[in-house]
Design a protein around this motif. Structure first.
Motif, PDB file in Angstrom:
ATOM      1  N   ILE A 112     -32.119 -22.316  20.425  1.00 40.21           N
ATOM      2  CA  ILE A 112     -30.853 -21.582  20.441  1.00 40.21           C
ATOM      3  C   ILE A 112     -30.671 -20.914  19.086  1.00 40.21           C
ATOM      4  N   SER A 113     -30.556 -19.600  19.108  1.00 42.28           N
ATOM      5  CA  SER A 113     -30.383 -18.828  17.880  1.00 42.28           C
ATOM      6  C   SER A 113     -28.928 -18.911  17.413  1.00 42.28           C
ATOM      7  N   PRO A 114     -28.669 -18.527  16.170  1.00 41.98           N
ATOM      8  CA  PRO A 114     -27.276 -18.505  15.695  1.00 41.98           C
ATOM      9  C   PRO A 114     -26.373 -17.603  16.543  1.00 41.98           C
ATOM     10  N   ASN A 115     -26.880 -16.456  16.969  1.00 41.91           N
ATOM     11  CA  ASN A 115     -26.087 -15.565  17.819  1.00 41.91           C
ATOM     12  C   ASN A 115     -25.808 -16.208  19.170  1.00 41.91           C
ATOM     13  N   GLU A 116     -26.805 -16.886  19.727  1.00 43.53           N
ATOM     14  CA  GLU A 116     -26.602 -17.573  21.008  1.00 43.53           C
ATOM     15  C   GLU A 116     -25.602 -18.714  20.839  1.00 43.53           C
ATOM     16  N   SER A 117     -25.684 -19.415  19.731  1.00 44.79           N
ATOM     17  CA  SER A 117     -24.731 -20.492  19.450  1.00 44.79           C
ATOM     18  C   SER A 117     -23.308 -19.950  19.369  1.00 44.79           C
ATOM     19  N   ASP A 118     -23.133 -18.821  18.700  1.00 38.41           N
ATOM     20  CA  ASP A 118     -21.809 -18.194  18.602  1.00 38.41           C
ATOM     21  C   ASP A 118     -21.296 -17.795  19.980  1.00 38.41           C
ATOM     22  N   ALA A 119     -22.174 -17.218  20.801  1.00 39.16           N
ATOM     23  CA  ALA A 119     -21.776 -16.806  22.152  1.00 39.16           C
ATOM     24  C   ALA A 119     -21.388 -18.023  22.997  1.00 39.16           C
ATOM     25  N   ILE A 120     -22.122 -19.108  22.845  1.00 40.73           N
ATOM     26  CA  ILE A 120     -21.810 -20.336  23.579  1.00 40.73           C
ATOM     27  C   ILE A 120     -20.455 -20.876  23.128  1.00 40.73           C
ATOM     28  N   ALA A 121     -20.199 -20.853  21.832  1.00 42.15           N
ATOM     29  CA  ALA A 121     -18.915 -21.327  21.317  1.00 42.15           C
ATOM     30  C   ALA A 121     -17.766 -20.492  21.870  1.00 42.15           C
ATOM     31  N   ARG A 122     -17.957 -19.183  21.931  1.00 45.48           N
ATOM     32  CA  ARG A 122     -16.921 -18.304  22.495  1.00 45.48           C
ATOM     33  C   ARG A 122     -16.690 -18.621  23.974  1.00 45.48           C
ATOM     34  N   ALA A 123     -17.768 -18.829  24.707  1.00 48.42           N
ATOM     35  CA  ALA A 123     -17.649 -19.154  26.133  1.00 48.42           C
ATOM     36  C   ALA A 123     -16.962 -20.505  26.328  1.00 48.42           C
ATOM     37  N   CYS A 124     -17.250 -21.465  25.459  1.00 45.88           N
ATOM     38  CA  CYS A 124     -16.575 -22.778  25.527  1.00 45.88           C
ATOM     39  C   CYS A 124     -15.072 -22.610  25.332  1.00 45.88           C
ATOM     40  N   ALA A 125     -14.679 -21.773  24.388  1.00 47.93           N
ATOM     41  CA  ALA A 125     -13.257 -21.529  24.146  1.00 47.93           C
ATOM     42  C   ALA A 125     -12.597 -20.911  25.370  1.00 47.93           C
ATOM     43  N   GLN A 126     -13.329 -20.014  26.050  1.00 45.76           N
ATOM     44  CA  GLN A 126     -12.782 -19.403  27.263  1.00 45.76           C
ATOM     45  C   GLN A 126     -12.617 -20.431  28.377  1.00 45.76           C
ATOM     46  N   VAL A 127     -13.573 -21.349  28.498  1.00 46.34           N
ATOM     47  CA  VAL A 127     -13.460 -22.408  29.501  1.00 46.34           C
ATOM     48  C   VAL A 127     -12.259 -23.293  29.188  1.00 46.34           C
ATOM     49  N   MET A 128     -12.098 -23.674  27.922  1.00 41.66           N
ATOM     50  CA  MET A 128     -10.969 -24.525  27.546  1.00 41.66           C
ATOM     51  C   MET A 128      -9.637 -23.848  27.855  1.00 41.66           C
ATOM     52  N   ALA A 129      -9.528 -22.582  27.531  1.00 40.84           N
ATOM     53  CA  ALA A 129      -8.288 -21.854  27.795  1.00 40.84           C
ATOM     54  C   ALA A 129      -8.015 -21.778  29.297  1.00 40.84           C
ATOM     55  N   ALA A 130      -9.058 -21.557  30.084  1.00 48.90           N
ATOM     56  CA  ALA A 130      -8.891 -21.483  31.540  1.00 48.90           C
ATOM     57  C   ALA A 130      -8.473 -22.832  32.108  1.00 48.90           C
ATOM     58  N   LEU A 131      -9.026 -23.917  31.588  1.00 47.49           N
ATOM     59  CA  LEU A 131      -8.651 -25.249  32.066  1.00 47.49           C
ATOM     60  C   LEU A 131      -7.212 -25.597  31.692  1.00 47.49           C
ATOM     61  N   VAL A 132      -6.763 -25.141  30.544  1.00 43.10           N
ATOM     62  CA  VAL A 132      -5.368 -25.353  30.167  1.00 43.10           C
ATOM     63  C   VAL A 132      -4.454 -24.647  31.164  1.00 43.10           C
ATOM     64  N   GLN A 133      -4.854 -23.466  31.620  1.00 45.63           N
ATOM     65  CA  GLN A 133      -4.062 -22.752  32.630  1.00 45.63           C
ATOM     66  C   GLN A 133      -3.965 -23.562  33.921  1.00 45.63           C
ATOM     67  N   VAL A 134      -5.050 -24.218  34.330  1.00 46.81           N
ATOM     68  CA  VAL A 134      -5.020 -25.069  35.523  1.00 46.81           C
ATOM     69  C   VAL A 134      -3.982 -26.168  35.323  1.00 46.81           C
ATOM     70  N   SER A 135      -4.024 -26.815  34.183  1.00 49.07           N
ATOM     71  CA  SER A 135      -3.082 -27.887  33.864  1.00 49.07           C
ATOM     72  C   SER A 135      -1.641 -27.383  33.887  1.00 49.07           C
ATOM     73  N   GLN A 136      -1.409 -26.229  33.313  1.00 45.90           N
ATOM     74  CA  GLN A 136      -0.056 -25.682  33.271  1.00 45.90           C
ATOM     75  C   GLN A 136       0.461 -25.360  34.666  1.00 45.90           C
ATOM     76  N   HIS A 137      -0.399 -24.821  35.522  1.00 45.62           N
ATOM     77  CA  HIS A 137       0.006 -24.532  36.898  1.00 45.62           C
ATOM     78  C   HIS A 137       0.331 -25.821  37.644  1.00 45.62           C
ATOM     79  N   ALA A 138      -0.443 -26.860  37.419  1.00 47.27           N
ATOM     80  CA  ALA A 138      -0.184 -28.147  38.080  1.00 47.27           C
ATOM     81  C   ALA A 138       1.153 -28.716  37.601  1.00 47.27           C
ATOM     82  N   GLU A 139       1.412 -28.636  36.288  1.00 40.98           N
ATOM     83  CA  GLU A 139       2.675 -29.128  35.756  1.00 40.98           C
ATOM     84  C   GLU A 139       3.853 -28.322  36.296  1.00 40.98           C
ATOM     85  N   ALA A 140       3.677 -27.008  36.390  1.00 39.12           N
ATOM     86  CA  ALA A 140       4.747 -26.154  36.930  1.00 39.12           C
ATOM     87  C   ALA A 140       5.003 -26.490  38.399  1.00 39.12           C
TER      88      ALA A 140
END
Length: 147
Positions: A112-140
């Motif tokens: 895994i190159s540094p650029n690939e690592s950065d892209a993976i980190a960005r994708a992880c952040a997007q997954v986390m944000a999307a999962l928080v939305q699931v949680s918020q919808h369930a709470e609502a």
């Protein structure tokens, strides 16, 4: 994603980039670009400037990057974005699929190159944000009697 990359992306991916944001932050576009330049350790964003940047853009990836760096996940306490619990779940699944595809492609050559690592980190952040939305919808939904 680290905080530096998050700040850079917040500015450069905002419609109009630094040229549109800088006047709203009380600085020139060149100064703003310099403050978020990942290759510079001088003239960095202050905490107040980062806060103002997030407030003006509605983009909180700096906050999420800081939380992730310290082992936390930030979650909004207000109403979820529009849509339903099912649509939020499907968006989270799509983000997770995108992450899996990115990791698979990165591992094709056995490293895994540094650029690939950065892209993976960005994708992880997007997954986390999307999962928080699931949680918020369930709470609502629970707050409305489970509808």
């Amino acid at each position: 994603m680290n905080v530096t990359d998050a700040a850079y992306d917040t500015v450069h991916q905002h419609p109009g980039g630094s040229e549109a944001l800088a006047p709203r932050l009380g600085m020139s576009a060149a100064v703003l670009r310099g403050k978020v330049n990942p290759n510079s350790d001088r003239n960095l964003l202050s905490l107040q400037e980062a806060d103002a940047l997030m407030a003006r853009t509605g983009d909180f990836r700096i906050l999420h990057a800081m939380c992730a760096q310290h082992g936390f996940v930030a979650q909004r306490t207000d109403a979820p974005e529009s849509g339903s619990l099912i649509s939020a779940l499907l968006l989270a699944a799509a983000a997770k699929g995108d992450l899996a595809e990115l990791v698979s492609a990165a591992l094709d050559d056995g490293r895994i190159s540094p650029n690939e690592s950065d892209a993976i980190a960005r994708a992880c952040a997007q997954v986390m944000a999307a999962l928080v939305q699931v949680s918020q919808h369930a709470e609502a939904a629970a707050g409305r009697g489970g509808q």
